[in-house]
Each structure stands twice: as structure tokens, then as C-alpha cells.
Design a protein around this motif. Sequence first.
Motif, PDB file in Angstrom:
ATOM      1  N   VAL A  53       0.836  -1.204   0.000  1.00 35.57           N
ATOM      2  CA  VAL A  53       0.000   0.000   0.000  1.00 35.57           C
ATOM      3  C   VAL A  53       0.866   1.248   0.000  1.00 35.57           C
ATOM      4  N   ARG A  54       1.889   1.265   0.850  1.00 41.15           N
ATOM      5  CA  ARG A  54       2.755   2.439   0.925  1.00 41.15           C
ATOM      6  C   ARG A  54       3.480   2.677  -0.408  1.00 41.15           C
ATOM      7  N   ALA A  55       3.908   1.605  -1.054  1.00 37.60           N
ATOM      8  CA  ALA A  55       4.588   1.743  -2.340  1.00 37.60           C
ATOM      9  C   ALA A  55       3.641   2.320  -3.388  1.00 37.60           C
ATOM     10  N   ALA A  56       2.390   1.868  -3.368  1.00 40.93           N
ATOM     11  CA  ALA A  56       1.407   2.387  -4.318  1.00 40.93           C
ATOM     12  C   ALA A  56       1.098   3.849  -4.032  1.00 40.93           C
ATOM     13  N   GLN A  57       1.007   4.204  -2.753  1.00 40.20           N
ATOM     14  CA  GLN A  57       0.765   5.602  -2.390  1.00 40.20           C
ATOM     15  C   GLN A  57       1.943   6.482  -2.804  1.00 40.20           C
ATOM     16  N   LYS A 122      -6.995   2.951 -14.631  1.00 39.76           N
ATOM     17  CA  LYS A 122      -6.205   3.761 -13.707  1.00 39.76           C
ATOM     18  C   LYS A 122      -7.101   4.497 -12.718  1.00 39.76           C
ATOM     19  N   GLY A 123      -8.233   4.954 -13.196  1.00 42.76           N
ATOM     20  CA  GLY A 123      -9.167   5.646 -12.311  1.00 42.76           C
ATOM     21  C   GLY A 123      -9.698   4.732 -11.229  1.00 42.76           C
ATOM     22  N   LEU A 124     -10.007   3.481 -11.601  1.00 40.18           N
ATOM     23  CA  LEU A 124     -10.496   2.520 -10.619  1.00 40.18           C
ATOM     24  C   LEU A 124      -9.407   2.190  -9.605  1.00 40.18           C
ATOM     25  N   GLU A 125      -8.190   1.970 -10.086  1.00 36.19           N
ATOM     26  CA  GLU A 125      -7.079   1.663  -9.179  1.00 36.19           C
ATOM     27  C   GLU A 125      -6.837   2.809  -8.201  1.00 36.19           C
ATOM     28  N   ALA A 126      -6.909   4.039  -8.700  1.00 32.85           N
ATOM     29  CA  ALA A 126      -6.699   5.202  -7.830  1.00 32.85           C
ATOM     30  C   ALA A 126      -7.787   5.303  -6.776  1.00 32.85           C
ATOM     31  N   THR A 127      -9.033   5.045  -7.182  1.00 30.34           N
ATOM     32  CA  THR A 127     -10.157   5.117  -6.243  1.00 30.34           C
ATOM     33  C   THR A 127     -10.021   4.081  -5.142  1.00 30.34           C
ATOM     34  N   TRP A 128      -9.696   2.850  -5.517  1.00 27.79           N
ATOM     35  CA  TRP A 128      -9.591   1.772  -4.521  1.00 27.79           C
ATOM     36  C   TRP A 128      -8.417   2.013  -3.573  1.00 27.79           C
ATOM     37  N   LEU A 129      -7.351   2.597  -4.095  1.00 26.03           N
ATOM     38  CA  LEU A 129      -6.197   2.897  -3.246  1.00 26.03           C
ATOM     39  C   LEU A 129      -6.516   4.020  -2.272  1.00 26.03           C
ATOM     40  N   GLN A 130      -7.092   5.100  -2.768  1.00 27.53           N
ATOM     41  CA  GLN A 130      -7.352   6.277  -1.948  1.00 27.53           C
ATOM     42  C   GLN A 130      -8.442   6.026  -0.914  1.00 27.53           C
ATOM     43  N   GLN A 137      -2.267  -4.286  -7.278  1.00 29.55           N
ATOM     44  CA  GLN A 137      -2.057  -5.729  -7.405  1.00 29.55           C
ATOM     45  C   GLN A 137      -3.026  -6.543  -6.565  1.00 29.55           C
ATOM     46  N   ARG A 138      -3.757  -5.889  -5.655  1.00 26.31           N
ATOM     47  CA  ARG A 138      -4.736  -6.585  -4.822  1.00 26.31           C
ATOM     48  C   ARG A 138      -6.171  -6.283  -5.246  1.00 26.31           C
ATOM     49  N   LEU A 143     -12.061  -7.512  -5.350  1.00 25.56           N
ATOM     50  CA  LEU A 143     -13.319  -7.646  -6.081  1.00 25.56           C
ATOM     51  C   LEU A 143     -13.930  -9.029  -5.867  1.00 25.56           C
ATOM     52  N   ARG A 144     -13.079 -10.038  -5.744  1.00 22.84           N
ATOM     53  CA  ARG A 144     -13.599 -11.364  -5.399  1.00 22.84           C
ATOM     54  C   ARG A 144     -14.298 -11.328  -4.052  1.00 22.84           C
ATOM     55  N   LEU A 145     -13.676 -10.625  -3.100  1.00 28.33           N
ATOM     56  CA  LEU A 145     -14.279 -10.446  -1.778  1.00 28.33           C
ATOM     57  C   LEU A 145     -15.642  -9.778  -1.883  1.00 28.33           C
ATOM     58  N   GLN A 146     -15.715  -8.730  -2.702  1.00 25.17           N
ATOM     59  CA  GLN A 146     -16.982  -8.019  -2.879  1.00 25.17           C
ATOM     60  C   GLN A 146     -18.058  -8.939  -3.449  1.00 25.17           C
ATOM     61  N   LEU A 147     -17.672  -9.727  -4.451  1.00 23.70           N
ATOM     62  CA  LEU A 147     -18.640 -10.617  -5.092  1.00 23.70           C
ATOM     63  C   LEU A 147     -19.078 -11.733  -4.159  1.00 23.70           C
ATOM     64  N   GLU A 148     -18.138 -12.264  -3.387  1.00 24.94           N
ATOM     65  CA  GLU A 148     -18.513 -13.296  -2.422  1.00 24.94           C
ATOM     66  C   GLU A 148     -19.519 -12.742  -1.424  1.00 24.94           C
ATOM     67  N   ALA A 149     -19.290 -11.533  -0.975  1.00 25.11           N
ATOM     68  CA  ALA A 149     -20.214 -10.911  -0.025  1.00 25.11           C
ATOM     69  C   ALA A 149     -21.585 -10.700  -0.652  1.00 25.11           C
ATOM     70  N   GLN A 150     -21.593 -10.193  -1.849  1.00 25.32           N
ATOM     71  CA  GLN A 150     -22.857  -9.929  -2.531  1.00 25.32           C
ATOM     72  C   GLN A 150     -23.652 -11.222  -2.734  1.00 25.32           C
ATOM     73  N   LYS A 151     -22.967 -12.272  -3.203  1.00 25.14           N
ATOM     74  CA  LYS A 151     -23.649 -13.531  -3.480  1.00 25.14           C
ATOM     75  C   LYS A 151     -24.055 -14.245  -2.188  1.00 25.14           C
ATOM     76  N   LEU A 152     -23.243 -14.096  -1.133  1.00 24.22           N
ATOM     77  CA  LEU A 152     -23.623 -14.672   0.162  1.00 24.22           C
ATOM     78  C   LEU A 152     -24.886 -14.005   0.677  1.00 24.22           C
ATOM     79  N   ALA A 153     -24.934 -12.678   0.581  1.00 21.73           N
ATOM     80  CA  ALA A 153     -26.124 -11.955   1.026  1.00 21.73           C
ATOM     81  C   ALA A 153     -27.355 -12.405   0.241  1.00 21.73           C
TER      82      ALA A 153
END
Length: 214
Positions: A53-57, A122-130, A137-138, A143-153
Amino acid sequence: MHRRRTALVLSAAIAAAAPLLTACGNDAHPGAAAVVDGQRITVSQLEERVGEVRAAQRAAVRDDAQYQQVIARTGTLTRDTLHTMILDRVLHHAAEDAGVTVSRKEIQRMRSGLEEQAGGAKGLEATWLQQYGIPPQRLEENLRLQLEAQKLAERLGTDTSRPEFWKALSEASKQLNVDLNPRYGTWDVQKSSRADAKTPWVRDVTAAQAQQSM
């Protein structure tokens, strides 16, 4: 827009989910930041994730003064990152128990939709980082986490903001016997919030390390 709202709601909820994870906090696992289902999340693994995270920032903010501001705003990055690493495992376990699976095609479809809304990759990567502290790289892992949560719900007949969803995660965390190193805080079930351990001599060294590496 519904898919984007679901993703953002979950990301925000991750920060508030701490009380659902039970931690006994002891020295039975030296070198571990946490133990989940008998598997250690080592301090070195945690530091590596924080370093990503620090390297990306640093790459996103070239100005030294602005970078120091970013560090100041994310002073709890180590604890927040550990929380996300734990919750990822808990959620995956809950999803597996419910028979939920996520395909790479679904991840790519979600990413494409979010990139379109963010004005490109690039815009999506910047948003998720900020906003969520997720380095590029994560991104797909998150996004897999998000989808698992959505489908579990959906499998539970609810959504990610409802008690029924978080109850499922709470049950999963009990099954996994999450054990948190008190160096990184405790989970306060009564107050429904994460509480820092009362050890003033322990500090988050991430910011100091980042400054020294400049």
C-alpha cells in the motif's frame, strides 16, 4: 449502479465489522499478527501487505509534502490491513459454507463495469487505493471479496448491510477461532468497534519506516 453501491457498501462495512471477530489475544503464537483456523498471519506477511500500500501511495503521490499528508491520514494502516486480511478469510469461509463460488469471469465483468464508471483502469485503481487502501495488485482479490459478499447476502435473502449477513460472518469467525495479537488491538463487542490495546509503548511503525525509506 446497484453493483457499485454493493461494492462500496461492503468496503465501508469492513471498517465497522471488527466486533464480529472474536480474539483472545495471547502469546501462544510468537511471530503471528493473528491466527485464523490455526493458520498464522505472520507479522512479516502483514508488513509486506502494508508495504504494498505504501509503495502504491508513494507512486501515486510524488510530492514529498503530499506523501507525508497521506501517511498522516492513514496512520492506522497496519491495523486496518490486518483487519481486512482476517475478514477476507472469514468471509470466504462463510461463502464456502453457503455454497457460494465466484468465477474469474464474474470478477472481470465486475471490474469492467467499475472501470467504466471510474473513467478507466487507472481511475479505478486510484479510487480503490485512496478510499479503501487497496493497492493495484490486490484489486481483483478485493473484487472477489466483494462478489462473495454480494452472493452470500443473496443466498441468505438479505443484503450486506443487514444483521443477517453479519451474523453469518460472526458464526464463521467463531468456527475459525480468530486469535488476534493484542499488539494490534482488541475487538470490543459491546461497543461494536475496534479498540486499541492500552499499551502506549507500542506504536504503528509503518509511518516511521516509510519516512526513513525516503
